[in-house]
Design a protein around this motif. Structure first.
Motif, PDB file in Angstrom:
ATOM      1  N   LYS A 161      -8.919   8.231   4.337  1.00  0.00           N
ATOM      2  CA  LYS A 161      -7.758   9.126   4.365  1.00  0.00           C
ATOM      3  C   LYS A 161      -6.781   8.760   3.256  1.00  0.00           C
ATOM      4  CE  LYS A 161      -8.251  10.657   9.053  1.00  0.00           C
ATOM      5  NZ  LYS A 161      -7.908  10.449  10.438  1.00  0.00           N
ATOM      6  N   ALA A 162      -7.152   7.801   2.437  1.00  0.00           N
ATOM      7  CA  ALA A 162      -6.282   7.381   1.325  1.00  0.00           C
ATOM      8  C   ALA A 162      -6.314   8.424   0.205  1.00  0.00           C
ATOM      9  CB  ALA A 162      -6.745   6.031   0.785  1.00  0.00           C
ATOM     10  N   ASP A 163      -5.190   8.576  -0.469  1.00  0.00           N
ATOM     11  CA  ASP A 163      -5.080   9.472  -1.628  1.00  0.00           C
ATOM     12  C   ASP A 163      -5.414   8.648  -2.866  1.00  0.00           C
ATOM     13  OD1 ASP A 163      -4.456  11.439  -3.464  1.00  0.00           O
ATOM     14  OD2 ASP A 163      -2.293  11.312  -3.163  1.00  0.00           O
ATOM     15  N   LEU A 164      -6.600   8.835  -3.394  1.00  0.00           N
ATOM     16  CA  LEU A 164      -7.088   8.040  -4.523  1.00  0.00           C
ATOM     17  C   LEU A 164      -7.268   8.912  -5.754  1.00  0.00           C
ATOM     18  CD1 LEU A 164      -9.794   6.032  -2.546  1.00  0.00           C
ATOM     19  CD2 LEU A 164      -7.479   5.291  -3.143  1.00  0.00           C
ATOM     20  N   HIS A 165      -7.428   8.268  -6.899  1.00  0.00           N
ATOM     21  CA  HIS A 165      -7.601   8.963  -8.165  1.00  0.00           C
ATOM     22  C   HIS A 165      -8.795   8.380  -8.917  1.00  0.00           C
ATOM     23  CE1 HIS A 165      -3.356   9.309  -7.009  1.00  0.00           C
ATOM     24  NE2 HIS A 165      -3.521  10.556  -7.414  1.00  0.00           N
ATOM     25  N   VAL A 166      -9.341   9.175  -9.839  1.00  0.00           N
ATOM     26  CA  VAL A 166     -10.436   8.702 -10.675  1.00  0.00           C
ATOM     27  C   VAL A 166     -10.010   7.403 -11.358  1.00  0.00           C
ATOM     28  CG1 VAL A 166     -11.808   9.205 -12.730  1.00  0.00           C
ATOM     29  CG2 VAL A 166     -11.444  10.985 -11.011  1.00  0.00           C
ATOM     30  N   GLY A 167     -10.876   6.412 -11.292  1.00  0.00           N
ATOM     31  CA  GLY A 167     -10.602   5.100 -11.885  1.00  0.00           C
ATOM     32  C   GLY A 167     -10.081   4.075 -10.893  1.00  0.00           C
ATOM     33  N   ASP A 168      -9.552   4.526  -9.746  1.00  0.00           N
ATOM     34  CA  ASP A 168      -9.085   3.582  -8.732  1.00  0.00           C
ATOM     35  C   ASP A 168     -10.257   2.747  -8.220  1.00  0.00           C
ATOM     36  OD1 ASP A 168      -6.502   4.554  -8.917  1.00  0.00           O
ATOM     37  OD2 ASP A 168      -6.560   5.635  -6.996  1.00  0.00           O
ATOM     38  N   LEU A 169      -9.945   1.526  -7.797  1.00  0.00           N
ATOM     39  CA  LEU A 169     -10.959   0.639  -7.231  1.00  0.00           C
ATOM     40  C   LEU A 169     -10.757   0.499  -5.730  1.00  0.00           C
ATOM     41  CD1 LEU A 169     -11.074  -2.226  -9.884  1.00  0.00           C
ATOM     42  CD2 LEU A 169     -12.601  -0.259  -9.670  1.00  0.00           C
ATOM     43  N   LEU A 170     -11.849   0.607  -4.996  1.00  0.00           N
ATOM     44  CA  LEU A 170     -11.863   0.328  -3.561  1.00  0.00           C
ATOM     45  C   LEU A 170     -12.398  -1.085  -3.402  1.00  0.00           C
ATOM     46  CD1 LEU A 170     -13.476   3.688  -2.587  1.00  0.00           C
ATOM     47  CD2 LEU A 170     -11.200   2.965  -1.907  1.00  0.00           C
ATOM     48  N   THR A 171     -11.684  -1.909  -2.649  1.00  0.00           N
ATOM     49  CA  THR A 171     -12.062  -3.307  -2.526  1.00  0.00           C
ATOM     50  C   THR A 171     -12.196  -3.722  -1.063  1.00  0.00           C
ATOM     51  OG1 THR A 171      -9.744  -4.005  -2.540  1.00  0.00           O
ATOM     52  CG2 THR A 171     -10.874  -3.906  -4.682  1.00  0.00           C
ATOM     53  N   PRO A 172     -12.956  -4.774  -0.810  1.00  0.00           N
ATOM     54  CA  PRO A 172     -13.001  -5.346   0.538  1.00  0.00           C
ATOM     55  C   PRO A 172     -11.637  -5.940   0.883  1.00  0.00           C
ATOM     56  CG  PRO A 172     -14.784  -6.210  -0.839  1.00  0.00           C
ATOM     57  CD  PRO A 172     -13.849  -5.458  -1.735  1.00  0.00           C
ATOM     58  N   GLY A 173     -11.488  -6.359   2.131  1.00  0.00           N
ATOM     59  CA  GLY A 173     -10.279  -7.049   2.549  1.00  0.00           C
ATOM     60  C   GLY A 173      -9.365  -6.224   3.434  1.00  0.00           C
ATOM     61  N   PHE A 174      -9.850  -5.059   3.878  1.00  0.00           N
ATOM     62  CA  PHE A 174      -9.060  -4.212   4.760  1.00  0.00           C
ATOM     63  C   PHE A 174      -9.653  -4.234   6.155  1.00  0.00           C
ATOM     64  CE2 PHE A 174      -8.093  -2.771   0.545  1.00  0.00           C
ATOM     65  CZ  PHE A 174      -6.723  -2.549   0.596  1.00  0.00           C
ATOM     66  N   ARG A 175      -8.884  -3.784   7.127  1.00  0.00           N
ATOM     67  CA  ARG A 175      -9.340  -3.774   8.516  1.00  0.00           C
ATOM     68  C   ARG A 175     -10.445  -2.739   8.723  1.00  0.00           C
ATOM     69  NH1 ARG A 175      -6.684  -7.203  11.268  1.00  0.00           N
ATOM     70  NH2 ARG A 175      -4.608  -7.814  10.667  1.00  0.00           N
ATOM     71  N   SER A 176     -11.370  -3.074   9.595  1.00  0.00           N
ATOM     72  CA  SER A 176     -12.462  -2.179   9.951  1.00  0.00           C
ATOM     73  C   SER A 176     -11.916  -0.940  10.661  1.00  0.00           C
ATOM     74  CB  SER A 176     -13.439  -2.909  10.877  1.00  0.00           C
ATOM     75  OG  SER A 176     -14.331  -1.999  11.471  1.00  0.00           O
ATOM     76  N   ASN A 177     -12.494   0.218  10.354  1.00  0.00           N
ATOM     77  CA  ASN A 177     -12.152   1.447  11.081  1.00  0.00           C
ATOM     78  C   ASN A 177     -12.665   1.395  12.515  1.00  0.00           C
ATOM     79  OD1 ASN A 177     -11.042   2.513   8.767  1.00  0.00           O
ATOM     80  ND2 ASN A 177     -12.792   3.820   8.306  1.00  0.00           N
ATOM     81  N   TYR A 178     -13.670   0.576  12.756  1.00  0.00           N
ATOM     82  CA  TYR A 178     -14.345   0.568  14.045  1.00  0.00           C
ATOM     83  C   TYR A 178     -13.926  -0.594  14.936  1.00  0.00           C
ATOM     84  CZ  TYR A 178     -16.852   3.720  11.071  1.00  0.00           C
ATOM     85  OH  TYR A 178     -17.140   4.724  10.193  1.00  0.00           O
ATOM     86  N   ARG A 179     -13.482  -1.675  14.327  1.00  0.00           N
ATOM     87  CA  ARG A 179     -12.935  -2.832  15.043  1.00  0.00           C
ATOM     88  C   ARG A 179     -11.730  -3.317  14.254  1.00  0.00           C
ATOM     89  NH1 ARG A 179     -15.200  -4.775  19.439  1.00  0.00           N
ATOM     90  NH2 ARG A 179     -17.379  -4.418  19.843  1.00  0.00           N
ATOM     91  N   PRO A 180     -10.544  -2.753  14.523  1.00  0.00           N
ATOM     92  CA  PRO A 180      -9.365  -3.035  13.696  1.00  0.00           C
ATOM     93  C   PRO A 180      -8.956  -4.513  13.636  1.00  0.00           C
ATOM     94  CG  PRO A 180      -8.947  -1.218  15.213  1.00  0.00           C
ATOM     95  CD  PRO A 180     -10.294  -1.765  15.553  1.00  0.00           C
ATOM     96  N   GLU A 181      -9.437  -5.311  14.569  1.00  0.00           N
ATOM     97  CA  GLU A 181      -9.107  -6.743  14.534  1.00  0.00           C
ATOM     98  C   GLU A 181      -9.916  -7.487  13.475  1.00  0.00           C
ATOM     99  OE1 GLU A 181     -12.451  -6.304  17.562  1.00  0.00           O
ATOM    100  OE2 GLU A 181     -10.703  -5.144  16.976  1.00  0.00           O
ATOM    101  N   VAL A 182     -10.918  -6.836  12.884  1.00  0.00           N
ATOM    102  CA  VAL A 182     -11.789  -7.463  11.887  1.00  0.00           C
ATOM    103  C   VAL A 182     -11.366  -7.040  10.483  1.00  0.00           C
ATOM    104  CG1 VAL A 182     -14.168  -7.651  11.045  1.00  0.00           C
ATOM    105  CG2 VAL A 182     -13.729  -7.521  13.506  1.00  0.00           C
ATOM    106  N   VAL A 183     -11.112  -8.040   9.623  1.00  0.00           N
ATOM    107  CA  VAL A 183     -10.860  -7.769   8.204  1.00  0.00           C
ATOM    108  C   VAL A 183     -12.210  -7.840   7.506  1.00  0.00           C
ATOM    109  CG1 VAL A 183      -9.714  -8.580   6.110  1.00  0.00           C
ATOM    110  CG2 VAL A 183      -8.507  -8.660   8.306  1.00  0.00           C
ATOM    111  N   MET A 184     -12.542  -6.795   6.793  1.00  0.00           N
ATOM    112  CA  MET A 184     -13.885  -6.651   6.236  1.00  0.00           C
ATOM    113  C   MET A 184     -14.061  -7.430   4.932  1.00  0.00           C
ATOM    114  SD  MET A 184     -15.156  -4.945   8.635  1.00  0.00           S
ATOM    115  CE  MET A 184     -16.781  -4.732   7.952  1.00  0.00           C
ATOM    116  N   ASN A 185     -15.208  -8.089   4.814  1.00  0.00           N
ATOM    117  CA  ASN A 185     -15.580  -8.826   3.604  1.00  0.00           C
ATOM    118  C   ASN A 185     -16.306  -7.940   2.597  1.00  0.00           C
ATOM    119  OD1 ASN A 185     -14.644 -11.270   4.678  1.00  0.00           O
ATOM    120  ND2 ASN A 185     -16.570 -11.595   5.742  1.00  0.00           N
TER     121      ASN A 185
END
Length: 136
Positions: A15-39
């Motif tokens: 649901k993020a508003d992103l643009h061409v060239g932006d980087l998506l990186t690990p380190g955010f909470r899981s959509n399915y288990r919000p208590e888990v920070v994803m590697n």
């Protein structure tokens, strides 16, 4: 782990508003288990799979599906590959390296409100079930 089956194009739903060239990186909470920070950062070769992830992402913004390219090595997503489905029919992948946004697509199927509610109910059951652990 088996070698990835696809060479692209790849998609990431959010649901993020992103643009061409932006980087998506690990380190955010899981959509399915919000208590888990994803590697890892997750993506798929199926636009509808990315659309499902976008619709299930937290927040009130509109779901969006981006065309992405992995800028490092990636592997079949072990959370579904051979664990829940033989092979990789969901064509789901993950990487510990970033993904670069190369565009956005609207060529994916939106869920009906009823189907979206059913998915939220399934996720609530998975969150309550200890066996629904994420391989991080």
């Amino acid at each position: 782990m088996t070698e990835p089956l696809d060479e692209g194009p790849f998609f990431h739903g959010t649901k993020a508003d992103l643009h061409v060239g932006d980087l998506l990186t690990p380190g955010f909470r899981s959509n399915y288990r919000p208590e888990v920070v994803m590697n890892h950062i997750y993506f798929t070769a199926l636009p509808d799979g990315a659309g499902l992830a976008a619709e299930l992402a937290p927040g009130d913004a509109a779901p969006r599906v981006y065309i992405v390219e992995p800028i490092g090595e990636f592997e079949n997503d072990p959370n579904v590959t051979d664990k829940k489905f033989p092979g990789n029919p969901t064509r789901s992948y993950r990487s510990s390296a970033p993904l670069r946004v190369t565009g956005e697509t609207d060529a994916w199927t939106r869920l009906t409100p009823e189907a979206l509610q059913q998915w939220h109910e399934r996720l609530a059951v998975l969150r309550a079930d200890e066996r629904g652990e994420i391989i991080n």
